[in-house]
Motif scaffolding. Structure first.
Motif, short mmCIF file in Angstrom:
data_model
loop_
_atom_site.label_atom_id
_atom_site.label_comp_id
_atom_site.label_asym_id
_atom_site.label_seq_id
_atom_site.Cartn_x
_atom_site.Cartn_y
_atom_site.Cartn_z
N THR A 165 0.85 -1.19 0.00
CA THR A 165 0.00 0.00 0.00
C THR A 165 0.89 1.24 0.00
N THR A 166 0.29 2.36 -0.42
CA THR A 166 1.03 3.62 -0.40
C THR A 166 0.68 4.44 0.84
N LYS A 167 -0.31 3.99 1.60
CA LYS A 167 -0.73 4.71 2.81
C LYS A 167 0.04 4.15 4.00
N ILE A 168 1.08 4.84 4.41
CA ILE A 168 1.89 4.35 5.52
C ILE A 168 2.17 5.49 6.49
N SER A 169 2.57 5.10 7.70
CA SER A 169 2.95 6.06 8.73
C SER A 169 4.47 6.09 8.85
N LYS A 170 4.96 7.02 9.65
CA LYS A 170 6.41 7.09 9.88
C LYS A 170 6.92 5.82 10.54
N GLN A 171 6.10 5.25 11.40
CA GLN A 171 6.49 4.01 12.06
C GLN A 171 6.65 2.89 11.04
N GLN A 172 5.74 2.80 10.08
CA GLN A 172 5.86 1.78 9.05
C GLN A 172 7.03 2.07 8.11
N LEU A 173 7.33 3.34 7.90
CA LEU A 173 8.45 3.70 7.03
C LEU A 173 9.75 3.11 7.55
N ALA A 174 9.89 3.05 8.88
CA ALA A 174 11.10 2.47 9.46
C ALA A 174 11.23 1.00 9.07
N GLY A 175 10.10 0.28 9.00
CA GLY A 175 10.15 -1.12 8.58
C GLY A 175 10.58 -1.27 7.14
N ALA A 176 10.15 -0.33 6.26
CA ALA A 176 10.57 -0.39 4.86
C ALA A 176 12.06 -0.11 4.73
N ILE A 177 12.56 0.84 5.53
CA ILE A 177 14.01 1.13 5.51
C ILE A 177 14.79 -0.07 5.99
N GLU A 178 14.25 -0.75 6.98
CA GLU A 178 14.91 -1.96 7.48
C GLU A 178 14.98 -3.03 6.39
N LEU A 179 13.90 -3.13 5.58
CA LEU A 179 13.92 -4.09 4.47
C LEU A 179 14.99 -3.71 3.46
N GLN A 180 15.16 -2.43 3.20
CA GLN A 180 16.20 -1.96 2.28
C GLN A 180 17.59 -2.39 2.74
N GLN A 181 17.83 -2.31 4.05
CA GLN A 181 19.16 -2.57 4.59
C GLN A 181 19.37 -4.01 4.99
N ASP A 182 18.32 -4.83 4.87
CA ASP A 182 18.40 -6.22 5.32
C ASP A 182 19.24 -7.04 4.33
N ASP A 183 20.20 -7.79 4.87
CA ASP A 183 21.05 -8.63 4.02
C ASP A 183 20.62 -10.10 4.07
N SER A 184 19.50 -10.40 4.74
CA SER A 184 19.08 -11.79 4.87
C SER A 184 18.53 -12.31 3.54
N SER A 185 18.24 -13.60 3.50
CA SER A 185 17.78 -14.24 2.26
C SER A 185 16.28 -14.50 2.30
N THR A 186 15.51 -13.55 2.83
CA THR A 186 14.06 -13.71 2.84
C THR A 186 13.50 -13.44 1.44
#
Length: 761
Positions: free
Chosen positions: A118-139
């Motif tokens: 979705t495009t409707k997100i909060s600042k709290q959810q934005l942190a989760g997206a940034i974490e996905l960007q920086q994640d090096d795991s194989s999910t």
């Protein structure tokens, strides 16, 4: 006399048990000293059963322009204001605006769409997206993001088209695919998309369902996108939901779907929010568009989904306001919806032929509804109070049950008596329902019986909802104990050939000893424990299993020597010889046994095993001769034989060298070994609660995202072991409580990551 305001902030320890409490009270006093004394006295008079040690007390002087509570004992004031340490008094909370998706970098937009769809997100959810960007795991999500980020043509697309690409990957790629394979699949999708656009091909959806028409009851609340989401989630609960008969229990379940962020709800919400005048349609229309979808998986195809919604609203849609409906019908003839505001509220005529929207369910309560609310926690013992509805809904999502104020006071004072059982089943008890011959369901317990769940008929929507909620929670338990669970699953897939191995591979840590620091590396297993386990599996020694000594001998080792000294100075070594001149060597005892056990068919299986022990050898203390070498060799041979059958295989496979496995294994055996006595169960649960609180505090004090994720991951694994044990014992109440704790861990993790992100910004 001056005006003072006393503020009582509930401590974290009290909030865990009774819900967060904040109380403000305005009074008059001569000076600060008298004000503090008077505040304490007033609190004791107003709350004689309250414990002021569970609150942090702050006070400030009233002045013009300084916020002040309006009620005598205001329980909402401090939730609407936050304490400012510099000013020394509360200030009104600043409403944070949602994240502007269009201003994000293309790569971050892709991460948001992959993670939240979705495009409707909060600042709290934005942190989760940034974490996905920086994640090096194989999910799988990491590989989807990596593939999209390497394709500029997709990054440049509109969000709706990127979501189509993500849906294409999830439908056509198994979760084990890596980003190069996903990228190839997306390239094929792009090529096919270009060909379809050139050909002008497009599929259509025909909707032949009868137009739903019921008595329209105007909404008793201001209709917003938030209340629209509640209506969508309520419609997804099943066919028994009546949009005009709100029931609090149904609203709580609908809010649970929203909080869970279920995939079908997210896609319905995105598509309906994009429709013109969607907030002007009446509730039966919203329920009808969700229920009358041609196929349950239509939401997975964005283009088809959108066309269906548009066609349904044009054909069957009714405005809540009659003036709006007239404008809608007039505009629909030209393909344009009216944009004017509603002028009046009118009830639509009733049609007797409607059969598509019936049952009992509630719509969203007024947003402004305040408490206090009272609830019973998932363990069935602790009670809590919430000042606002979000606090109550959070407690209910964690497995709690709403109770009356009278019951709350009675439980608090210790005078509560449970109602006597009657012939009628209490409403609070789960209802047993027959699904088919020999197949029954118990409300909230369907997830414990996956085979029975498969037999649920489509006409049982209420059971279907319970099944969906539990199914969403089940996969998490697999990830909690990744190492052991993966090994057990591999062994289970190999069939009965690994039956013995599976039953004996786990080792109780009480019967092991860490050899680190003793000149060795590894873990020693108590031999008597392995014999005990063999007796459990095969029966007494000599009957179900045993051994026969085939060889018992001494084997020569390295030549022995002695040191030579001259004037107390070492000058060399001299080889020792016997009287006949032969070398004197070290001796090692060796034994060979034939091990046997009786299988399930009553046949004795035999195989050989060796054991060995040093008998005579040289050490720094001189020559040593072990008088128990034969006994030790026999024990060694038996342990080696049992290890070939899989006994304590986790030690031999090196799992005990991994701290993660040792921790999980120790917790699981601690739960297994606890007796049914109340003190044992209470001790284990108390230790878990203390660990939960300690780790939550550690997460909030962490200074890096990795530190927060590490603490959360460790605590999740521990909670997962306890949850697995509770489900195996059918302790459903405690399992529900643990599921709530697991959700709380993720919430705190997201909050902490969001705070770090705000600081970094």
């Amino acid at each position: 006399m001056s005006k003072y305001i006393g503020c009582w902030f509930g401590l974290k320890e009290a909030a865990e048990e009774n819900g967060e409490m904040r109380i403000a009270h305005a009074f008059e006093a001569v000076n600060d000293k008298q004000a503090k004394a008077k505040a304490a006295l007033l609190f004791m008079e107003a709350f004689p059963d309250g414990d002021d040690s569970q609150f942090e007390f702050r006070m400030y002087a009233g002045a013009e322009g300084v916020p002040c509570p309006e009620e005598e004992w205001d329980e909402a004031f401090l939730f609407d204001h936050e304490w400012d340490d510099e000013l020394g008094h509360p200030i009104a909370k600043v409403q944070t605006s949602p994240v502007d998706f269009t201003n994000l970098q293309p790569s971050l937009r892709a991460a948001v769409l992959v993670k939240y769809h979705t495009t409707k997100i909060s600042k709290q959810q934005l942190a989760g997206a940034i974490e996905l960007q920086q994640d090096d795991s194989s999910t799988f999500d990491c590989h989807i993001y990596a593939a999209i980020s390497k394709m500029p043509s997709i990054l440049a697309m509109y969000p709706e088209r990127v979501l189509e690409a993500i849906d294409h990957v999830r439908e056509n790629c198994v979760p084990t695919k890596k980003w190069p394979e996903i990228k190839a699949s997306l390239a094929a999708w792009l090529k096919g998309h270009e060909e379809d656009r050139k050909d002008g091909s497009i599929d259509t959806i025909k909707t032949d369902e009868p137009k739903p028409s019921v008595i329209v009851v105007p909404r008793p609340y201001k209709h917003t996108y938030d209340t629209l989401d509640v209506e969508i989630a309520s419609a997804l609960l099943g066919g028994d939901v009546d949009p005009n008969s709100p029931q609090p229990s149904e609203t709580r379940r609908a809010n649970g779907i929203i909080k869970e962020d279920r995939e079908d709800f997210k896609r319905w919400s995105i598509q309906l929010r994009s429709q013109d005048n969607i907030l002007k349609y009446d509730r039966p229309t919203i329920f009808g568009v969700v229920r009358n979808v041609p196929a349950s998986d239509t939401y997975q195809f964005p283009d088809s989904h959108k066309r269906y919604i548009t066609e349904y609203l044009t054909t069957h849609g009714k405005m809540e306001n009659k003036d709006d409906e007239t404008k809608q019908n007039t505009a629909s003839s030209t393909g344009v919806l009216a944009h004017e505001s509603p002028a009046s509220n009118t009830v639509a005529p009733q049609h007797s032929d409607d059969v598509s929207i019936t049952g009992t369910v509630e719509t969203a309560p007024p947003v402004e509804e305040n408490g206090p609310f009272y609830f019973l926690m998932a363990d069935g013992e602790k009670i809590g109070r919430a000042n606002k509805r979000p606090g109550l809904e959070k407690a209910l999502a964690d497995g709690g049950t709403e109770i009356s104020q009278e019951e709350y006071q009675a439980r608090k004072n210790g005078t509560y008596k449970a109602p006597q059982e009657t012939t009628e089943k209490p409403a609070a008890q789960p209802e047993v329902k027959k699904i088919a011959d020999g197949v029954f369901s118990i409300e909230n317990l369907m997830g414990e019986q996956p085979k029975a769940a498969a037999a649920v008929e489509p006409s049982a929507p209420s059971n279907e909802v319970e099944k969906t909620e539990v199914a969403a929670a089940q996969p998490a338990a697999v990830d909690f104990q990744s190492i052991a669970a993966a090994l057990e699953n591999d062994l289970a897939a190999k069939g009965d050939k690994m039956k013995i191995w599976r039953s004996v591979m786990r080792t109780d840590p009480r019967y092991t000893k860490d050899l680190a620091g003793a000149g060795f590396e590894g873990t020693s297993i108590n031999a008597e424990y392995m014999v005990m386990r063999a007796t459990e599996i095969f029966g007494p020694i000599g009957t179900g299993w045993g051994f026969e000594v085939l060889e018992d001998r001494m084997l020569p080792g390295a030549p022995m020597s002695e040191a030579i000294y001259e004037d107390k100075k070492f000058i060399g070594n001299r080889i020792l010889r016997d009287g006949d001149g032969t070398l004197i060597t070290e001796l090692n005892h060796s034994i060979k046994i034939a091990f046997w056990y009786v299988n399930d068919n009553g046949v004795a299986e035999r195989f050989e095993s060796f054991g060995a022990t040093k008998y005579m050898y040289k050490s720094k203390h001189g020559i040593i001769c072990d008088g128990e070498a034969q006994k030790k060799s026999l024990t060694d041979a038996i342990k080696k034989a049992l290890s070939l059958l899989g006994f304590s295989a986790d030690v031999w496979l090196g799992l005990y060298d991994q701290a993660e496995y040792k921790q999980e294994n120790a917790i699981e055996f601690d739960i297994r070994n606890a007796s049914d006595k109340a003190e044992d169960v209470t001790r284990i649960r108390k230790e878990l609660d203390e660990k939960f609180k300690t780790n939550i505090d550690s997460m909030r004090a962490a200074v890096t995202p990795n530190e927060i994720s590490g603490v959360a991951s460790s605590l999740t694994r521990v909670m997962g072991v306890h949850l697995k044990a509770a489900r195996e014992k059918a302790d459903l109440e405690y399992a529900k409580y643990l599921e709530g704790r697991l959700r709380r861990i993720e919430e705190v993790k997201s909050e902490c990551l969001a705070k770090l992100q705000e600081k970094a910004a």
